[in-house]
Design an enzyme around this catalytic site. Sequence first.
Site, PDB file in Angstrom:
ATOM      1  N   CYS A  24      76.991 -32.710 -12.181  1.00 58.94           N
ATOM      2  CA  CYS A  24      78.065 -32.777 -11.176  1.00 58.94           C
ATOM      3  C   CYS A  24      77.809 -31.761 -10.062  1.00 58.94           C
ATOM      4  O   CYS A  24      77.910 -32.080  -8.873  1.00 58.94           O
ATOM      5  CB  CYS A  24      79.420 -32.478 -11.824  1.00 58.94           C
ATOM      6  SG  CYS A  24      79.909 -33.643 -13.116  1.00 58.94           S
ATOM      7  N   ASP A 439      65.794   8.855  -1.064  1.00 54.70           N
ATOM      8  CA  ASP A 439      66.076   9.789   0.028  1.00 54.70           C
ATOM      9  C   ASP A 439      66.511  11.114  -0.601  1.00 54.70           C
ATOM     10  O   ASP A 439      66.988  11.141  -1.741  1.00 54.70           O
ATOM     11  CB  ASP A 439      67.185   9.204   0.898  1.00 54.70           C
ATOM     12  CG  ASP A 439      67.666  10.186   1.954  1.00 54.70           C
ATOM     13  OD1 ASP A 439      66.814  10.748   2.661  1.00 54.70           O
ATOM     14  OD2 ASP A 439      68.885  10.401   2.035  1.00 54.70           O
ATOM     15  N   ASP A 640      68.395   5.847   6.937  1.00 60.17           N
ATOM     16  CA  ASP A 640      67.799   5.142   5.801  1.00 60.17           C
ATOM     17  C   ASP A 640      67.880   3.631   5.967  1.00 60.17           C
ATOM     18  O   ASP A 640      67.229   2.895   5.225  1.00 60.17           O
ATOM     19  CB  ASP A 640      68.513   5.528   4.495  1.00 60.17           C
ATOM     20  CG  ASP A 640      68.371   7.008   4.170  1.00 60.17           C
ATOM     21  OD1 ASP A 640      67.273   7.543   4.363  1.00 60.17           O
ATOM     22  OD2 ASP A 640      69.362   7.617   3.734  1.00 60.17           O
TER      23      ASP A 640
END
Length: 741
Positions: A24, A439, A640
């Site tokens: 379906c 970082d 970043d």
Amino acid sequence: MQAADGKPLERATLRITGMTCAACANRIEKGLGRMPGVAAATVNLAMETARVEYVPGEVDLAALQAKVEKLGYGALPAEEAADAERERRERELRRQRGKLALSSALSLPLLWAMAGHFGLTSWLYVPSLFMNPWFQLALATPVQFVVGRTFYVGAYKALRNGSANMDVLVALGTSAAYFYSLYFTLAPAADAEAHHGPPLYYETSAVLITLVVLGKLLEARAKGRTSAAIRSLMGLQAKTALVVRGGAELAVPVERVEVGDLVVVRPGEKIPVDGVVVEGASAVDESMLTGESLPVDKRAGDSVIGATINKHGTLLFRATRVGQDTALAQIVKVVANAQSSKAPIQRVADRISGVFVPIVVALAALVFAGWYVWFAPGELTPALDAAIAVLVIACPCALGLATPTSIMAGSGRAAELGVLFKGGEHLEAAHRLDTIVLDKTGTITKGKPELTDVRSELDRDVFLKLVGAAESRSEHPLAEAIVAGAKAAGLTLSTPSAFEAVPGAGVAAVVDGRSVLVGTRRLMEARGVDARRAYEAMARLEEAGKTAMLVAVDGRYAGLVATADAVRPTSKAAIERLRAMGLAVVMLTGDNARTAQRIAAEVGVDRVLAEAAPEGKAAEVRRLQEQGRKVGMVGDGINDAPALAVADIGMAVGTGADVAIETAGVALMRGDLTAVADAIELSRRTMVNIRQNLFWALAYNALGIPVAAAGLLAPWVAGAAMALSSVSVVLNALRLQRMKL
């Protein structure tokens, strides 16, 4: 969001009703995907939703709904359906329970009568009435055409649209058993005697339908639990807020709080919306959103998040985000999108289930012919038994549920632990990572450095006023530390008449008519300032783990300042855990090499890439990828964002900049690195769960079909196995909701 030809796209989510299996979902997905103006369509069987990206003007929401309805299903915009969704589910469960009760009551005597067919009357009393064909017909007919009506309707709609689904298999199998029995109920006595009594299979059709209805009921209840994470998140929101209007405190529904309102929160109360503290001090329990167990201290100037709990003091805060803009609303949206999205691994199941039903119908016909012609020539009963068993046991329900239920449960559990996957593709991709790039500032460290050293060739106060004023326009954590240090010394800072942020290098400003530079060696050299006499002192500070910045006033070196950013208490343990998981860990920072090496040594990182500009960070991530590595980038700042976008998976620390969180595929609501390890572990366990589900769903069919074809499986047993296979897949996925990390 744009189409390939550059046209703008809009996204709509439809609530779909009437789906019974993966076939379906595939049919709706293909039907919507082929419409002019539709760029992409994804249908989730477990969530009962369709997400459609389309070009406005070429197609609209009404046309999408009409297409779904033409395919034989119901569709409503998710926004309209949201309020009625719980009521609809409850109504559907009540209806299913009613059908099950009726079907069970009528099927039980038929099941009892089976004992008579198998000659078990010596130890089990079977009333003679139960063996009467007309009595069995009277019991089986309501089950077949009242309880089983949905299967006929679903099969008709599927066949009308040129496809087949679970309803086709159930309708074919039960109809064959019912009408075969009906023939012999109406047949002349001679026919019945030739077959040693009427060969009735009413119990087969009735029990099959009962078991399928039972399976669907259990499946619906289990699927409801997989979306419990969203419901529990939505339930966190406060219902009322105490706002200050006209000098008086007024209790209003949370929906009526406006941006800029002053809101009072007393000890023990929920914070109703996001805001910034104006007065008061307290500790706030943010565990329900971030997973952080310790309360967070709040005072004037700090942010507060709606749905968190004020523990001690009274807070007065100004509302900054309300309604659908609050952090909680955004989290609910992210989780809902993740749960309704499709992971790449699901495409395998989709391709299989898309062709499965027609193949099964053909296979059942071959099995019937084989038994009737070769294995039991001229005998209808064994041929029919084997064909019905094949039809029923081969239903691909479990295959269609295998992936979406695990994605729903895994992403929901992740949200409870403060890890937000923005889509099933991110949840899947995270388990492939082999390298984590971190970082430094705000990720490994707290991101809130303090001013530790001031060395000036000018008057100290004059020097610090100039440096503090120059940095006052910068949003960098180091700048905030310098400004805070200057203010702590009792100095009043001027507003710069000119300001320039030099990414990865520092700032340039004009303060009280004087030109001020604050930053790295590279900045000084680029602006023609000779600061070599400070390099030795700068190196000593950096070796001590501090970040030193050179200062020039009116083009001449004037001194330096240094800040120190403490490492988060959890960073070392988190990095050790990442390495224990087999991941390579790299530190990537714009800070100087000495400071970076000092921090890396403290937390156990072997490889350091320092003094990287924002574009340089993205280049370093690409370099690692070119070496064949699957890279996860973890950061929290604007600088970043390029690296987060380039990485295979970007993970943004939730306490960081909005642009970083927006760019990343995973948002970590806790401000520490343990969430990175949690995210990868969650991904790995979810993928294991998906593979288990797919294996058992496929193995079930691979083993069940030959057994059924060999005539070793009664049709009603095949029905029970089919129902239990779907339930077992959903229950296995639900184990993820109890996952401990």
